[in-house]
Motif scaffolding. Structure first.
Motif, PDB file in Angstrom:
ATOM      1  N   SER A 198      15.426  -9.179  -7.147  1.00  0.00           N
ATOM      2  CA  SER A 198      14.805  -8.024  -7.827  1.00  0.00           C
ATOM      3  C   SER A 198      15.372  -7.777  -9.231  1.00  0.00           C
ATOM      4  N   TYR A 199      16.567  -8.300  -9.516  1.00  0.00           N
ATOM      5  CA  TYR A 199      17.240  -7.889 -10.764  1.00  0.00           C
ATOM      6  C   TYR A 199      16.410  -8.216 -12.022  1.00  0.00           C
ATOM      7  N   ILE A 200      16.024  -9.477 -12.145  1.00  0.00           N
ATOM      8  CA  ILE A 200      15.375  -9.886 -13.400  1.00  0.00           C
ATOM      9  C   ILE A 200      14.027  -9.186 -13.578  1.00  0.00           C
ATOM     10  N   PRO A 201      13.170  -9.130 -12.549  1.00  0.00           N
ATOM     11  CA  PRO A 201      11.935  -8.345 -12.718  1.00  0.00           C
ATOM     12  C   PRO A 201      12.202  -6.875 -13.050  1.00  0.00           C
ATOM     13  N   ASN A 202      13.233  -6.281 -12.466  1.00  0.00           N
ATOM     14  CA  ASN A 202      13.583  -4.880 -12.788  1.00  0.00           C
ATOM     15  C   ASN A 202      13.913  -4.722 -14.270  1.00  0.00           C
ATOM     16  N   ILE A 203      14.594  -5.706 -14.811  1.00  0.00           N
ATOM     17  CA  ILE A 203      14.990  -5.669 -16.228  1.00  0.00           C
ATOM     18  C   ILE A 203      13.749  -5.853 -17.096  1.00  0.00           C
ATOM     19  N   GLU A 204      12.939  -6.837 -16.722  1.00  0.00           N
ATOM     20  CA  GLU A 204      11.780  -7.176 -17.571  1.00  0.00           C
ATOM     21  C   GLU A 204      10.702  -6.096 -17.541  1.00  0.00           C
ATOM     22  N   VAL A 205      10.531  -5.441 -16.421  1.00  0.00           N
ATOM     23  CA  VAL A 205       9.493  -4.414 -16.344  1.00  0.00           C
ATOM     24  C   VAL A 205       9.862  -3.236 -17.273  1.00  0.00           C
ATOM     25  N   ASN A 206      11.147  -3.140 -17.601  1.00  0.00           N
ATOM     26  CA  ASN A 206      11.603  -2.117 -18.533  1.00  0.00           C
ATOM     27  C   ASN A 206      11.611  -2.606 -19.986  1.00  0.00           C
ATOM     28  N   GLY A 207      11.035  -3.767 -20.229  1.00  0.00           N
ATOM     29  CA  GLY A 207      10.933  -4.281 -21.599  1.00  0.00           C
ATOM     30  C   GLY A 207      12.224  -4.890 -22.123  1.00  0.00           C
ATOM     31  N   ALA A 208      13.199  -5.088 -21.228  1.00  0.00           N
ATOM     32  CA  ALA A 208      14.474  -5.675 -21.654  1.00  0.00           C
ATOM     33  C   ALA A 208      14.511  -7.149 -21.273  1.00  0.00           C
ATOM     34  N   THR A 263      17.808  -1.374  -3.404  1.00  0.00           N
ATOM     35  CA  THR A 263      16.958  -1.970  -4.450  1.00  0.00           C
ATOM     36  C   THR A 263      16.444  -0.881  -5.386  1.00  0.00           C
ATOM     37  N   TYR A 264      16.021   0.212  -4.803  1.00  0.00           N
ATOM     38  CA  TYR A 264      15.501   1.342  -5.587  1.00  0.00           C
ATOM     39  C   TYR A 264      16.608   1.942  -6.461  1.00  0.00           C
ATOM     40  N   ALA A 265      17.827   1.997  -5.921  1.00  0.00           N
ATOM     41  CA  ALA A 265      18.949   2.540  -6.705  1.00  0.00           C
ATOM     42  C   ALA A 265      19.183   1.665  -7.938  1.00  0.00           C
ATOM     43  N   ILE A 266      19.136   0.351  -7.739  1.00  0.00           N
ATOM     44  CA  ILE A 266      19.369  -0.583  -8.846  1.00  0.00           C
ATOM     45  C   ILE A 266      18.235  -0.448  -9.874  1.00  0.00           C
ATOM     46  N   TYR A 267      17.013  -0.409  -9.378  1.00  0.00           N
ATOM     47  CA  TYR A 267      15.861  -0.260 -10.279  1.00  0.00           C
ATOM     48  C   TYR A 267      15.972   1.041 -11.093  1.00  0.00           C
ATOM     49  N   SER A 268      16.341   2.122 -10.425  1.00  0.00           N
ATOM     50  CA  SER A 268      16.428   3.416 -11.121  1.00  0.00           C
ATOM     51  C   SER A 268      17.536   3.391 -12.167  1.00  0.00           C
ATOM     52  N   ALA A 269      18.642   2.727 -11.848  1.00  0.00           N
ATOM     53  CA  ALA A 269      19.741   2.637 -12.816  1.00  0.00           C
ATOM     54  C   ALA A 269      19.274   1.877 -14.061  1.00  0.00           C
ATOM     55  N   PHE A 270      18.603   0.739 -13.848  1.00  0.00           N
ATOM     56  CA  PHE A 270      18.089  -0.020 -14.998  1.00  0.00           C
ATOM     57  C   PHE A 270      17.113   0.840 -15.807  1.00  0.00           C
ATOM     58  N   THR A 271      16.236   1.531 -15.104  1.00  0.00           N
ATOM     59  CA  THR A 271      15.203   2.309 -15.789  1.00  0.00           C
ATOM     60  C   THR A 271      15.821   3.467 -16.575  1.00  0.00           C
ATOM     61  N   ALA A 272      16.931   3.992 -16.052  1.00  0.00           N
ATOM     62  CA  ALA A 272      17.600   5.101 -16.746  1.00  0.00           C
ATOM     63  C   ALA A 272      18.244   4.653 -18.061  1.00  0.00           C
ATOM     64  N   ILE A 273      18.688   3.400 -18.124  1.00  0.00           N
ATOM     65  CA  ILE A 273      19.480   3.004 -19.311  1.00  0.00           C
ATOM     66  C   ILE A 273      18.764   2.069 -20.273  1.00  0.00           C
ATOM     67  N   LEU A 274      17.753   1.327 -19.810  1.00  0.00           N
ATOM     68  CA  LEU A 274      17.232   0.243 -20.664  1.00  0.00           C
ATOM     69  C   LEU A 274      16.172   0.705 -21.663  1.00  0.00           C
TER      70      LEU A 274
END
Ligand code: PMP
Ligand code: GLN
Length: 380
Positions: free
Chosen positions: A122-132, A96-107
């Motif tokens: 976790s996917y959609i919250p991970n995206i939204e917390v990054n403003g995407a 989960t952390y790997a996926i979150y970090s990947a999103f945070t690195a690119i979004l």
């Protein structure tokens, strides 16, 4: 204090809710995905040896090198991939952390990410917390395959990434070679990244080959491929995983990682570095778990549930139309309280709560647990 929520639409996640309800009602928990049997004794012995041998301090920020080397060797053996353990593998505290970090690195704010629903929660919250923004596309019910035309139609100049998950949680569906070639046609010539959630990499059944992105150098070039040791080695509480990505992407990934957890628990990394030297460590996993799927499926024939096929993961889904026409969220609550078996409603994996009246069972349990659960499910 006033706090403007970054995730205003998010509540407590379904796994926490259903595990809580299971323990409150003393129900058998086939909800949250975790094994109830002991993990490998050999792997436990390696951890204890590592601690006794003094491997109790920080490991390097990207992870324990012998473990990264073992992962690179495995990726080469299984998928023919040439992965540089120094620059392309980062050990993380879980998938989960790997996926979150990947999103945070690119979004960047305003970016769009294509997500297939039902989607791991976790996917959609991970995206939204990054403003995407998550652009959700439903897998086609009942076999949950990807509608690639819908993907083509959803691509815009803002599409930054597509996240795929095979074997798939919650449905147990898997992607095939044709899916990979459709994905290739869509991303070729674009700047779209791929995040590939392969935490169930080794839990794929009936001899089906796992379509890892690691097999495809042209796709790997634009990908963050995320794995979990917890899932495949039956130690979900270890929260240890890794991300494989090309050096340029790994560099950005590590910028996020180094200021978040920095490095992971050392003794388990040392232990897994030793454990993975023996290929049986991963080659034996699918057969073991496939037997559980088959055993559970056979037992469930005595009930009124209709199971759908599962080709991978810990999970198998089923419908309950012979039992009730309640919404799946209501049905699983009643099932926990009245029958004493906790499960997961698949509508929880859709942002809009789409309800096909399907529930998810976790079969990664002792045979006695599966038998006891089915005894209870037979009675309703
Ligand atoms: N992705 C999927 C699809 C999962 O089911 C899980 C559950 N474990 C994860 C990621 C996260 O794995 P971890 O527990 O290693 O964070
Ligand atoms: N991946 C597990 C599941 O799908 C649960 C992980 C969690 O509880 N966050 O059940």
């Amino acid at each position: 204090m006033q706090l403007q929520s970054k995730l205003p639409n998010v509540g407590t996640n379904i796994f926490t809710v259903m595990s809580g309800l299971a323990s409150q009602h003393n129900a058998i928990n086939l909800g949250q995905g975790f094994p109830d049997f002991q993990m490998s004794e050999e792997l436990i012995a390696f951890v204890s040896e590592a601690m006794k041998n003094g491997y109790n301090q920080y490991s390097p920020m990207p992870g324990w090198m012998p473990l990264r080397e073992a992962i690179a060797e495995k990726a080469n053996y299984l998928y023919g991939a040439n992965i540089n353990p120094d620059t392309e593998i980062t050990i993380t505290p879980g998938g989960t952390y790997a996926i979150y970090s990947a999103f945070t690195a690119i979004l960047q704010p305003g970016d769009e990410v294509i997500v297939f629903e039902p989607a791991y929660d976790s996917y959609i919250p991970n995206i939204e917390v990054n403003g995407a923004r998550a652009v959700a596309i439903s897998l086609i019910y009942p076999d949950y395959h990807i509608d690639w035309n819908a993907v083509r139609n959803a691509i815009t100049p803002r599409t930054k990434a597509i996240i795929i998950n095979t074997p798939h949680n919650p449905t147990g569906s898997v992607i095939n070679e044709n899916d990979v070639s459709e994905l290739r046609k869509i991303v070729e010539g674009t700047n779209i990244f791929i995040i590939s959630d392969e935490v169930y990499e080794h839990l794929i059944y009936d001899g089906i080959p796992h379509q890892s992105i690691l097999r495809y150098p042209d796709l790997l070039n634009r990908s963050f491929v995320c794995f979990s040791f917890g899932k495949v080695y039956n130690c979900t509480g270890w929260k240890l995983g890794y991300c494989i990505a090309p050096a340029e992407l790994t560099k950005e990934f590590r910028k996020v990682h180094q200021f978040n957890c920095f490095s992971c628990f050392t003794p388990t990394q040392v232990a897994l570095g030793n454990f993975l030297k023996n290929r049986d460590a991963y080659l034996s996993l699918a057969g073991f778990m496939q037997e559980k799927r088959d055993y559970f499926s056979k037992l469930m024939q005595q009930t009124k549930f209709t199971l759908q096929p599962s080709y991978g993961s810990y999970f198998i889904c089923g419908t309950y139309e012979k039992l009730s026409d309640e919404a799946d969220k209501d049905f699983v609550i009643r099932l926990t309280k009245e029958a004493g078996v906790a499960t997961i409603p698949v509508s929880a994996f859709y942002r809009d709560g789409k309800d096909d009246k399907v529930i998810r069972f976790c079969f990664s349990k002792k045979n006695e647990t599966l038998e006891a659960a089915v005894e209870k499910l037979k009675k309703i």
